[in-house]
Write a protein that holds these residues in place. Sequence first.
Motif, short mmCIF file in Angstrom:
data_model
loop_
_atom_site.label_atom_id
_atom_site.label_comp_id
_atom_site.label_asym_id
_atom_site.label_seq_id
_atom_site.Cartn_x
_atom_site.Cartn_y
_atom_site.Cartn_z
N VAL B 5 0.84 -1.20 0.00
CA VAL B 5 0.00 0.00 0.00
C VAL B 5 0.88 1.25 0.00
O VAL B 5 1.78 1.37 0.83
CB VAL B 5 -0.92 0.02 1.24
CG1 VAL B 5 -1.89 1.20 1.16
CG2 VAL B 5 -1.69 -1.28 1.39
N GLY B 6 0.61 2.16 -0.92
CA GLY B 6 1.35 3.42 -0.99
C GLY B 6 0.67 4.49 -0.15
O GLY B 6 -0.54 4.67 -0.22
N ILE B 7 1.49 5.16 0.67
CA ILE B 7 0.94 6.15 1.60
C ILE B 7 1.66 7.47 1.46
O ILE B 7 2.88 7.54 1.46
CB ILE B 7 1.12 5.64 3.05
CG1 ILE B 7 0.22 4.43 3.27
CG2 ILE B 7 0.81 6.73 4.05
CD1 ILE B 7 0.38 3.87 4.64
N LYS B 8 0.89 8.54 1.40
CA LYS B 8 1.50 9.87 1.34
C LYS B 8 1.09 10.69 2.55
O LYS B 8 -0.07 10.64 2.99
CB LYS B 8 1.07 10.59 0.06
CG LYS B 8 1.82 11.90 -0.13
CD LYS B 8 1.52 12.56 -1.47
CE LYS B 8 2.48 13.72 -1.70
NZ LYS B 8 2.11 14.50 -2.88
N ARG B 9 2.05 11.43 3.07
CA ARG B 9 1.79 12.35 4.18
C ARG B 9 1.43 13.70 3.56
O ARG B 9 2.17 14.22 2.73
CB ARG B 9 3.06 12.45 5.01
CG ARG B 9 3.01 13.39 6.19
CD ARG B 9 4.38 13.32 6.88
NE ARG B 9 4.55 14.36 7.86
CZ ARG B 9 4.14 14.26 9.12
NH1 ARG B 9 3.53 13.17 9.52
NH2 ARG B 9 4.35 15.25 9.97
N LEU B 61 4.20 1.49 2.21
CA LEU B 61 5.38 2.18 1.66
C LEU B 61 5.10 3.66 1.57
O LEU B 61 4.07 4.08 1.05
CB LEU B 61 5.65 1.63 0.24
CG LEU B 61 6.59 2.44 -0.65
CD1 LEU B 61 8.02 2.42 -0.10
CD2 LEU B 61 6.58 1.90 -2.09
N SER B 62 6.04 4.46 2.08
CA SER B 62 5.95 5.89 1.83
C SER B 62 7.29 6.38 1.33
O SER B 62 8.35 5.94 1.79
CB SER B 62 5.55 6.65 3.10
OG SER B 62 5.22 7.98 2.74
N ILE B 63 7.24 7.25 0.34
CA ILE B 63 8.44 7.83 -0.22
C ILE B 63 8.38 9.30 0.18
O ILE B 63 7.48 10.01 -0.27
CB ILE B 63 8.46 7.69 -1.76
CG1 ILE B 63 8.38 6.20 -2.13
CG2 ILE B 63 9.69 8.37 -2.35
CD1 ILE B 63 7.59 5.91 -3.37
N GLU B 93 7.85 13.80 -8.33
CA GLU B 93 6.67 13.72 -9.19
C GLU B 93 6.21 12.26 -9.28
O GLU B 93 7.02 11.35 -9.10
CB GLU B 93 7.02 14.25 -10.59
CG GLU B 93 7.13 15.75 -10.60
CD GLU B 93 7.89 16.31 -11.80
OE1 GLU B 93 8.16 15.55 -12.75
OE2 GLU B 93 8.22 17.50 -11.77
N PRO B 94 4.92 12.06 -9.62
CA PRO B 94 4.42 10.68 -9.71
C PRO B 94 5.28 9.76 -10.58
O PRO B 94 5.45 8.58 -10.24
CB PRO B 94 3.01 10.88 -10.29
CG PRO B 94 2.58 12.20 -9.71
CD PRO B 94 3.83 13.05 -9.72
N LEU B 95 5.84 10.25 -11.67
CA LEU B 95 6.67 9.40 -12.53
C LEU B 95 7.87 8.85 -11.73
O LEU B 95 8.20 7.67 -11.83
CB LEU B 95 7.16 10.19 -13.75
CG LEU B 95 8.06 9.43 -14.71
CD1 LEU B 95 7.31 8.28 -15.38
CD2 LEU B 95 8.64 10.36 -15.78
N GLN B 126 -2.19 10.33 -10.60
CA GLN B 126 -1.32 9.71 -11.60
C GLN B 126 -0.58 8.48 -11.10
O GLN B 126 -0.28 7.57 -11.88
CB GLN B 126 -0.21 10.69 -12.04
CG GLN B 126 -0.68 11.97 -12.65
CD GLN B 126 0.49 12.89 -12.97
OE1 GLN B 126 1.66 12.50 -12.87
NE2 GLN B 126 0.19 14.11 -13.36
N THR B 127 -0.21 8.47 -9.82
CA THR B 127 0.82 7.53 -9.36
C THR B 127 0.45 6.07 -9.63
O THR B 127 1.26 5.32 -10.18
CB THR B 127 1.12 7.76 -7.86
OG1 THR B 127 1.45 9.14 -7.70
CG2 THR B 127 2.29 6.90 -7.38
N GLY B 128 -0.76 5.66 -9.27
CA GLY B 128 -1.14 4.25 -9.45
C GLY B 128 -1.07 3.82 -10.91
O GLY B 128 -0.53 2.76 -11.24
N1 LIG Z 1 5.29 9.97 -1.67
C1 LIG Z 1 4.48 8.91 -1.78
N2 LIG Z 1 4.78 7.74 -1.15
C2 LIG Z 1 3.95 6.68 -1.27
N3 LIG Z 1 2.82 6.67 -1.99
C3 LIG Z 1 2.48 7.81 -2.63
C4 LIG Z 1 3.29 8.98 -2.57
N4 LIG Z 1 2.69 9.94 -3.31
C5 LIG Z 1 1.57 9.40 -3.81
N5 LIG Z 1 1.43 8.11 -3.41
C6 LIG Z 1 0.31 7.20 -3.69
O1 LIG Z 1 -0.31 7.58 -4.90
C7 LIG Z 1 -1.65 8.03 -4.68
C8 LIG Z 1 -2.03 9.09 -5.69
O2 LIG Z 1 -1.18 10.21 -5.61
P1 LIG Z 1 -1.07 11.29 -6.78
O3 LIG Z 1 -0.82 10.56 -8.04
O4 LIG Z 1 0.05 12.18 -6.36
O5 LIG Z 1 -2.38 12.02 -6.80
C9 LIG Z 1 -1.67 8.42 -3.22
O6 LIG Z 1 -2.96 8.32 -2.66
C10 LIG Z 1 -0.72 7.38 -2.61
O7 LIG Z 1 -1.38 6.15 -2.39
#
Ligand SMILES: Nc1ncnc2c1ncn2[C@@H]1O[C@H](COP(=O)(O)O)[C@@H](O)[C@H]1O
Lengths: 309, 249
Positions: B5-9, B61-63, B93-95, B126-128
């Motif tokens: 699971v990806g997690i963002k703060r 996982l958090s980056i 960035e998401p990429l 975008q990230t997923g």
């Molecule tokens: N820095 C990060 N670390 C881990 N997961 C992330 C991070 N940034 C985004 N994500 C994952 O990608 C999802 C979509 O983020 P975004 O594409 O930035 O809108 C978030 O809800 C997280 O699950």
Amino acid sequence: MSVLVIAEHENGTLVGSTLNTISAALAIGGDVDVLVAGNDCQSAAQAAAQAVGVSRVRVADDSTLAGQLAENMADLVVSIASDYSHILAPATTFGKNFMPRASALLDVSQISDISAVISADTFERPIYAGNALAKVQSADNIKLITVRITKFDAAPAAGGSATIEPVTAAADTDKSRYLGLAASESERVELTSAAVVVSGGRGMQSGDNFPMLERVADKLGAAVGASRAAVDAGFVPNDYQVGQTGKVIAPDLYIAVGISGAIQHLAGMKDSKVIVAINKDSEAPIFQVADYGLVADLFDAVPELESEL
Amino acid sequence: MKVLVGIKRVLDPQVKARVNGDRTGIDLTNAKMTMNPFCENAVEEAIRLKEAGTAEEVVVLSIGPAKAEETLRNALALGADRAILVHTEDTLEPLALAKVFKAIVADEQPQLILVGKQAIDDDCNQTGQMVSALLDWPQATFASKLEINGDTAKVTREVDGGLESIDVNMPAVVTVDLRLNEPRYASLPNVMKAKRKPLEKKELADLGLDTANRLTTLEVSEPPARDAGIVVETVAELVGKLKNEAKVI
Ligand SMILES: Nc1ncnc2c1ncn2[C@@H]1O[C@H](COP(=O)(O)O)[C@@H](O)[C@H]1O
Ligand SMILES: Cc1cc2nc3c(=O)[nH]c(=O)nc-3n(C[C@H](O)[C@H](O)[C@H](O)COP(=O)(O)OP(=O)(O)OC[C@H]3O[C@@H](n4cnc5c(N)ncnc54)[C@H](O)[C@@H]3O)c2cc1C
């Protein structure tokens, strides 16, 4: 410079968002092509060819594109990407689904949900639910962009005369299968294209009270929307939701009934031309963005509104 | 099955974002930070899969910055088994994030990746999709229902036209919407237990990836404010104003 717009269409009917996206493409400059991808989508291609400003329509009409699955859509976009400096799609659930996938395959950073074109490489986009606007410059040689459709006027739907050419669909990835769409049934105008929208929130108390709003909407030729709280509570289906996580709309008139005006709701409607709020709590934040506020119990005010119209 | 699971703060959704003094971003000094709400739904779904016996292990996982450890501990308190922090003080960035996910997936070999549909700070969404592209996996975005059936998963997606259903091969990336589930709260004993759960830290630089940003933020500004409106006393007055003043009906 050549710009590709990926058309959104439903069962052969071009969706209005495509015309707004064409406007964004024209603001960037260069030749504008439109890609129509789907199964049985020739009539959408005919419609796209009529849009003013389009040079060429490319049609990928193939059974593997039925349901427009992200994997096949992204591979198709990648297969023709080298012809373009920019590739645009509307920032609707259609574009948001496959565009980031195509971007990653091309190793470029997508620019999401642009609200303005500053130059060919610089764009404005809302962040933090529209509480701030970021001006971003892209260093990628192909720019993949999704477009906030409420920020660009629709290109005229008739008067153009683009050529139509076929393009071969990419091989089926066979990673996923489209099962179907449970569309919510409504004969009313579509939320994103309606000139007037009447939305209900938690204050409506129950789905059984929404017909009250529908009667007002009928008199105004309006669409009906809702807050997340109203959708979560099961009053109305998910596609009614307006906001950061729902639809972003900008009608001429938005009437918010029993909606408090949370940041996330405002994100989806604060660009409306005229905002009316009906709420019994005079302190509700919705009044800070409303042009006309009425502090009243909605169960009195809405029937009265219906009879006054 | 292992779930990643990806997690963002992010800035707490209840806090109003304000542009900083030099107009380069949002002022986050002393701001209340929290787990991105969509990530809460992703964590919740993973834990439910484990409770149902469908998943054996949930890895979060958090980056991000050192402080993201707090957010990961929170996920551990909710029921995740293990956490990985890929540390960087830069905002990727998401990429670039997707490249990091790919590197972690090579080690962890999960069968399912759950992420939020969007981060409420950058609103990228975008990230997923990018993670699944780089892994050459199927994707299912904006999920409001997830049903794992062995080698495939049936996903209900919230789209503009209603609810769409697709079937994806596993392994897959699923991006989750808010109506997927109702996230639980962590109990105090679980918060204590989470302190002893494994949390592995890696330095982004040690992964040897090209994570350079492609976009430069030139300026961040406040959107133009709406002019103050008026309060009307009656419905009749409202209708009069809409007809004669605003001329919208
Ligand atoms: N820095 C990060 N670390 C881990 N997961 C992330 C991070 N940034 C985004 N994500 C994952 O990608 C999802 C979509 O983020 P975004 O594409 O930035 O809108 C978030 O809800 C997280 O699950
Ligand atoms: C990540 C995230 C994303 C979100 N995305 C969205 C989104 O896209 N869209 C969205 O709408 N929300 C979204 N939300 C939720 C948002 O924060 C609010 O919780 C939601 O908008 C509240 O809905 P509401 O105004 O209907 O309900 P409430 O905030 O409960 O307000 C109800 C209002 O009705 C009024 N009322 C009650 N009874 C009456 C009556 N009889 N007559 C008149 N007025 C009455 C009350 O005074 C109150 O102001 C999101 C939240 C998060 C965390």
